[in-house]
Write an enzyme that holds these catalytic residues in place. Structure first.
Site, short mmCIF file in Angstrom:
data_model
loop_
_atom_site.label_atom_id
_atom_site.label_comp_id
_atom_site.label_asym_id
_atom_site.label_seq_id
_atom_site.Cartn_x
_atom_site.Cartn_y
_atom_site.Cartn_z
N GLY A 9 0.81 -1.21 0.00
CA GLY A 9 0.00 0.00 0.00
C GLY A 9 0.84 1.25 0.00
N GLY A 10 2.17 1.08 -0.02
CA GLY A 10 3.09 2.21 -0.05
C GLY A 10 3.62 2.47 -1.45
CG LEU A 32 1.74 -10.10 2.38
CD1 LEU A 32 3.12 -10.39 2.91
CD2 LEU A 32 1.13 -11.33 1.70
CB CYS A 101 8.43 -9.67 9.00
SG CYS A 101 7.02 -9.51 7.87
N GLY A 125 9.21 -4.21 -2.85
CA GLY A 125 9.75 -2.87 -2.95
C GLY A 125 10.96 -2.62 -2.08
CB CYS A 197 4.25 -2.97 10.79
SG CYS A 197 4.33 -4.77 10.96
#
Length: 364
Positions: A9-10, A32, A101, A125, A197
């Site tokens: 979403g970035g 995700l 992660c 990314g 996050c």
């Protein structure tokens, strides 16, 4: 190639997906869902797991004209990343959840599922480069040193690198934002996510307190004298200076730092800055970004123990028992058990390990 593009979403992941499409790959976007109870909006949320983020990812996929799905990995993320994070702090160590992660979620759970579905690679990314070397694929630092993320990718294996694409590795961040605007991506000026996050408000101590409860104990100096109290050792990290709740000033009037954390007896030891100096560390659970070095081999390398830390000259000795001993050319400060130490040969990532013990250069 059929490529699964991880879209947070970035702006970075959106441009990465756009470049994969432009390169002629058959691209499918996936977001995700890592939080069981995501924040609705980024206001007050500092990570990349909000409902708004998933919508931004979908809008970017629509602009690119690619299929888009949301994968619910919240339970896997909770077990492999969040619970590990809490357990490490409870044990007096300082973990890096981003490495975990990448290891357990993005390049294990996601890549495994992608390959099972017939995809050839996963694209993200991240700012790093995968290059062809004499013995296969190699992980290298990004061209933009300010955004380089090779440290948090130091857990990737040779097999995972064979199926990893990082389209932004040769690009600086300012150019990525400009490119997003040219492509009509609404996330072009969206702020970057930061901090951890899954801790929406950035209050790590409060997050841990909610899960571990109050465990009061003593803050002592290097002579064992009690100089303060605390509500839980999980609220401290090696090298910490502020928030120590010390009622008695040091005899020399100088600041004191956290030198040791002992959850068993609920004791935090503080002392002078020079007592933080560390000559060497022992790392466990090594992961090699290529062929493992021979047992008992000695590697002259650069070692980095923070995501954006300065690499230092070191010599790593690899044992046949899955242990890596790393000796620094000069003493380092703020090195803590639980941190990852990533080894480089120039810009190439050799591998990583989790710091288990440290050796002090100055006797406390």
């Amino acid at each position: 190639m059929r490529v699964l593009a991880a879209m947070s979403g970035g702006v970075d992941s959106a441009v990465a997906a756009a470049r994969l499409v432009e390169a002629g790959h058959d691209v499918t976007g996936v977001h995700l869902a890592l939080s069981a109870n995501p924040q609705s909006f980024r206001t007050g949320a500092r990570g990349c797991c909000t409902i708004e983020d998933s919508r931004d990812a979908r809008r970017a996929a629509d602009v690119l004209g690619i299929p888009f799905y949301v994968w619910d990995l919240a339970e896997r993320f909770r077990a492999d990343v969040v619970e590990d994070f809490v357990a490490e702090y409870a044990a007096g160590r300082t973990p890096n959840p981003c490495l975990r992660c990448n290891e357990k979620i993005k390049f294990a759970a996601v890549l495994d599922r992608a390959l099972a579905l017939g995809f050839d690679a996963v694209g993200t990314g991240h700012y790093a480069r995968v290059l062809d070397g004499p013995r296969g694929r190699e992980l290298h630092r990004a061209a933009d040193p300010e955004k380089d993320q090779s440290y948090v990718l130091g857990v990737l294996t040779a097999t995972q690198l064979e199926h990893a694409l990082f389209p932004l590795g040769d690009t600086v961040k300012a150019d990525v934002r400009d490119e997003a605007e040219r492509r009509g991506l609404a996330v072009a000026r969206k702020p970057d996510s930061h901090d951890i996050c899954f801790i929406a408000d950035g209050d790590t101590a409060g997050f841990l307190r909610d899960r571990l409860g109050s465990e009061p104990g003593e803050v002592v100096d290097t002579a064992g004298a009690v100089v303060g109290t605390h509500d839980g050792t999980y609220g401290f990290t090696i090298g910490q200076r502020k928030g120590l709740r010390i009622g008695t000033p040091a005899a020399d009037g100088k600041p004191r730092y956290v030198l040791d954390i002992s959850p068993v007896d609920r004791r935090v030891t503080v002392g002078p800055r020079e007592a933080l100096a560390v000559d060497a560390v022992t790392g466990v659970a090594p992961r090699w970004c290529g062929a493992p070095p021979p047992a008992s081999s000695r590697l002259s390398c650069l070692a980095q123990f923070r995501a954006h830390g300065t690499p230092v000259e070191a010599v790593a000795t690899v044992s046949d028992a899955g242990v890596v001993d790393v000796a620094f050319a000069a003493p380092q400060q703020g090195v803590a058990p639980g941190q990852a130490i990533v080894l480089y040969d120039g810009a190439r990532v050799v591998g990583s390990a989790t710091i288990d013990t440290t050796g002090s250069a100055v006797s406390a």
